[in-house]
Design a protein around this motif. Structure first.
Motif, PDB file in Angstrom:
ATOM      1  N   SER A  63       0.830  -1.208   0.000  1.00  0.00           N
ATOM      2  CA  SER A  63       0.000   0.000   0.000  1.00  0.00           C
ATOM      3  C   SER A  63       0.860   1.253   0.000  1.00  0.00           C
ATOM      4  O   SER A  63       0.524   2.250  -0.658  1.00  0.00           O
ATOM      5  CB  SER A  63      -0.934  -0.003   1.205  1.00  0.00           C
ATOM      6  OG  SER A  63      -0.179  -0.040   2.410  1.00  0.00           O
ATOM      7  N   ALA A  64       1.996   1.223   0.709  1.00  0.00           N
ATOM      8  CA  ALA A  64       2.875   2.387   0.711  1.00  0.00           C
ATOM      9  C   ALA A  64       3.481   2.619  -0.667  1.00  0.00           C
ATOM     10  O   ALA A  64       3.554   3.763  -1.148  1.00  0.00           O
ATOM     11  CB  ALA A  64       3.985   2.194   1.741  1.00  0.00           C
ATOM     12  N   ALA A  65       3.892   1.536  -1.340  1.00  0.00           N
ATOM     13  CA  ALA A  65       4.449   1.683  -2.686  1.00  0.00           C
ATOM     14  C   ALA A  65       3.408   2.217  -3.662  1.00  0.00           C
ATOM     15  O   ALA A  65       3.691   3.096  -4.481  1.00  0.00           O
ATOM     16  CB  ALA A  65       4.988   0.339  -3.161  1.00  0.00           C
ATOM     17  N   GLN A  92      -6.275   5.786   0.937  1.00  0.00           N
ATOM     18  CA  GLN A  92      -6.362   4.536   0.178  1.00  0.00           C
ATOM     19  C   GLN A  92      -5.477   3.448   0.781  1.00  0.00           C
ATOM     20  O   GLN A  92      -5.861   2.279   0.833  1.00  0.00           O
ATOM     21  CB  GLN A  92      -5.968   4.809  -1.276  1.00  0.00           C
ATOM     22  CG  GLN A  92      -7.044   5.565  -2.047  1.00  0.00           C
ATOM     23  CD  GLN A  92      -6.675   5.706  -3.510  1.00  0.00           C
ATOM     24  OE1 GLN A  92      -5.548   6.062  -3.848  1.00  0.00           O
ATOM     25  NE2 GLN A  92      -7.635   5.452  -4.391  1.00  0.00           N
ATOM     26  N   SER A  93      -4.302   3.825   1.251  1.00  0.00           N
ATOM     27  CA  SER A  93      -3.426   2.844   1.880  1.00  0.00           C
ATOM     28  C   SER A  93      -4.016   2.334   3.189  1.00  0.00           C
ATOM     29  O   SER A  93      -3.982   1.143   3.490  1.00  0.00           O
ATOM     30  CB  SER A  93      -2.043   3.457   2.128  1.00  0.00           C
ATOM     31  OG  SER A  93      -1.464   3.884   0.913  1.00  0.00           O
ATOM     32  N   VAL A  94      -4.595   3.248   3.979  1.00  0.00           N
ATOM     33  CA  VAL A  94      -5.212   2.847   5.243  1.00  0.00           C
ATOM     34  C   VAL A  94      -6.406   1.926   4.983  1.00  0.00           C
ATOM     35  O   VAL A  94      -6.625   0.938   5.712  1.00  0.00           O
ATOM     36  CB  VAL A  94      -5.643   4.086   6.040  1.00  0.00           C
ATOM     37  CG1 VAL A  94      -6.515   3.691   7.235  1.00  0.00           C
ATOM     38  CG2 VAL A  94      -4.418   4.844   6.538  1.00  0.00           C
ATOM     39  N   ALA A  95      -7.185   2.225   3.939  1.00  0.00           N
ATOM     40  CA  ALA A  95      -8.331   1.363   3.621  1.00  0.00           C
ATOM     41  C   ALA A  95      -7.867  -0.045   3.281  1.00  0.00           C
ATOM     42  O   ALA A  95      -8.485  -1.039   3.679  1.00  0.00           O
ATOM     43  CB  ALA A  95      -9.122   1.961   2.462  1.00  0.00           C
ATOM     44  N   ALA A 138      -4.949  -1.494  -8.546  1.00  0.00           N
ATOM     45  CA  ALA A 138      -4.315  -2.351  -7.542  1.00  0.00           C
ATOM     46  C   ALA A 138      -5.027  -2.253  -6.198  1.00  0.00           C
ATOM     47  O   ALA A 138      -5.273  -3.270  -5.532  1.00  0.00           O
ATOM     48  CB  ALA A 138      -2.847  -1.968  -7.399  1.00  0.00           C
ATOM     49  N   LEU A 139      -5.373  -1.026  -5.778  1.00  0.00           N
ATOM     50  CA  LEU A 139      -6.023  -0.858  -4.480  1.00  0.00           C
ATOM     51  C   LEU A 139      -7.415  -1.489  -4.474  1.00  0.00           C
ATOM     52  O   LEU A 139      -7.815  -2.132  -3.498  1.00  0.00           O
ATOM     53  CB  LEU A 139      -6.110   0.627  -4.129  1.00  0.00           C
ATOM     54  CG  LEU A 139      -4.779   1.296  -3.783  1.00  0.00           C
ATOM     55  CD1 LEU A 139      -4.948   2.807  -3.661  1.00  0.00           C
ATOM     56  CD2 LEU A 139      -4.211   0.738  -2.492  1.00  0.00           C
ATOM     57  N   ALA A 143      -8.529  -4.687  -2.080  1.00  0.00           N
ATOM     58  CA  ALA A 143      -9.673  -4.624  -1.170  1.00  0.00           C
ATOM     59  C   ALA A 143     -10.674  -5.735  -1.463  1.00  0.00           C
ATOM     60  O   ALA A 143     -11.239  -6.350  -0.554  1.00  0.00           O
ATOM     61  CB  ALA A 143     -10.342  -3.253  -1.274  1.00  0.00           C
ATOM     62  N   LEU A 144     -10.896  -6.022  -2.757  1.00  0.00           N
ATOM     63  CA  LEU A 144     -11.830  -7.084  -3.110  1.00  0.00           C
ATOM     64  C   LEU A 144     -11.280  -8.454  -2.707  1.00  0.00           C
ATOM     65  O   LEU A 144     -12.030  -9.328  -2.263  1.00  0.00           O
ATOM     66  CB  LEU A 144     -12.110  -7.043  -4.610  1.00  0.00           C
ATOM     67  CG  LEU A 144     -13.165  -8.034  -5.115  1.00  0.00           C
ATOM     68  CD1 LEU A 144     -14.521  -7.726  -4.489  1.00  0.00           C
ATOM     69  CD2 LEU A 144     -13.260  -7.990  -6.637  1.00  0.00           C
TER      70      LEU A 144
END
Length: 435
Positions: A63-65, A92-95, A138-139, A143-144
């Motif tokens: 997520s950081a990348a 978005q990274s936290v999610a 990617a995010l 999540a899915l």
């Protein structure tokens, strides 16, 4: 029966369709919001994800990348980074990270942030850049995936359909310039993430069920072994009790002839005793027929006299002929034992020596029978094995049967390894009923 007309059939199908459409909002609410997700198994429980710490670390790094790439998409080279860009990337990274514990809410958050991100990145992306951007794809896929491994496949399919619909609308509506649309490839990535999550969940559920079934099978095997041993003990004790009841019946029948001019009352009482003994024998035979209905022993073996410690020398000789160096000693004044005690003492000795032959090949064995005033003790010891111990095949009856016999007589059984690498079994059987 008269066939339904096409009009009637169509009407019923229409009514079913209306009912399903009315129930659709409630089902969507349950699948995508109200219904809980699968709980994470506690550490040590079947299906516990031992990879969770490693997976969480990889998730944070990923997520950081992705957030860094997102910042590069939104901010031109050499320009300052606006605060809203940093906030969007962080959210978005936290999610994505929150999907480890709250996958359903994290998926909803990623969906909302996808809409915001698409609207912000669309004017800033160049004509040659893929749209939607790779970080958004990617995010949403991550999540899915985290949602799919925690909910039923039907709910995953519903969430996947919503993700594809929202992503398509966001990428095609209100665009300000031409883009290199990658909706087809983005859809394949999202579908693959959902399918992978469903496969992981299916594997985890199957593994959990397999572990639970294995535990139930082991419990059932132990229970069946216990019942088989109790049936065996019941069959043997039946023979002992039947012998005594037969003696009572014969003595009650002979007793009137041993008394000169017996009274009618004595004859009546003795006749009642004999009748009760015969009835008891009849019931015992019925019970024995049930217990022996699946017994494969030959009739001669079934009805042979039950062994006692009087046959200990014969038992020791048989074991010695099998190649075991065994000795037997008796201490104390040898007393006549009650049939049940004698039978149990013999069976415990027999089973202990059988365990020596099975689990300690080449070991020396010693049998000690101690006669005391109120109890008899059976002590069977063996030295360390001199040959490799073969693996045990299946669940045995040995120690289980010993425990059952000693508990039945109110005795005590102690067993365990000895300091020299051998094994010891000590059973104490009272001569009188402790009750």
């Amino acid at each position: 029966m008269p066939e339904l007309s096409p009009v009637t059939g169509a009407a019923k199908a229409g009514r079913r369709l209306v009912v399903r459409l009315r129930a659709l909002p409630r089902r969507l609410h349950e699948d995508l919001w109200a219904s809980p997700v699968d709980p994470l198994p506690a550490p040590g429980q079947p299906g516990a994800p031992v990879w969770r710490p490693v997976f969480g670390m990889l998730l944070i790094l990923t997520s950081a990348a992705v957030a860094l790439f997102h910042v590069s998409d939104l901010v031109p080279a050499g320009a300052g980074i606006p605060a809203y860009v940093v906030l969007l990337a962080v959210l978005q990274s936290v999610a994505l990270v929150a999907g480890m514990s709250r996958p359903l809410y994290a998926w909803w958050a990623s969906l909302v942030l996808l809409l915001v991100s698409v609207r912000l990145t669309e004017p800033a992306l160049s004509d040659l850049a893929p749209f939607p951007s790779l970080p958004d794809i990617a995010l949403q896929s991550g999540a899915l995936f985290l949602l799919a491994i925690r909910v039923a496949p039907r709910r995953t399919v519903t969430a996947l359909a919503v993700s594809l619909l929202v992503g398509s609308l966001a990428a095609t509506a209100a665009t300000t310039q031409a883009h290199v649309h990658v909706l087809d490839r983005a859809s394949l990535v999202v579908v693959a993430a959902g399918g992978l999550g469903v496969a992981v969940r299916t594997l985890r559920v199957a593994r959990t069920q397999l572990v639970a079934q294995t535990e139930l099978t082991a419990e059932e095997r132990a229970r069946r072994t216990l019942l088989e041993e109790r049936n065996r003990i019941a069959r043997e004790l039946h023979d002992v009790v039947a012998h005594h009841m037969s003696v009572i019946s014969i003595q009650a029948q002979v007793a009137p002839h041993l008394v000169e001019d017996p009274s009618d009352e004595l004859r009546e009482n003795l006749a009642g005793i004999r009748t009760s003994a015969v009835q008891a024998l009849t019931e015992l035979r019925r019970v024995l027929g049930v217990l022996r209905s699946e017994d494969g022993c030959a009739d001669g073996a079934r009805h042979a006299p039950q062994p006692t410690l009087d046959r200990l020398d014969e038992l020791v000789a048989t074991v010695r002929d099998a190649g075991v160096d065994v000795t037997a000693v008796a201490t104390g004044d040898r007393l006549p034992l009650p049939p049940g005690v004698g039978l149990s003492a013999y069976r415990i000795t027999q089973e202990a020596l059988s365990n020596v032959m099975r689990h300690a090949p080449g070991a020396r064995a010693r049998v000690e029978i101690g006669y005391h005033t109120a109890a008899v003790t059976v002590r069977v010891t063996n030295s360390a094995s001199r040959a490799p111990v073969p693996p045990a095949a299946g669940a045995g009856h040995g120690l289980l049967g010993m425990h059952e016999r000693t508990a039945m007589l109110g005795g005590d059984l102690v067993h365990g390894p000895t300091p020299g690498g051998g094994y010891e079994v000590v059973a104490t059987l009272p001569l009188e009923d402790p009750s």
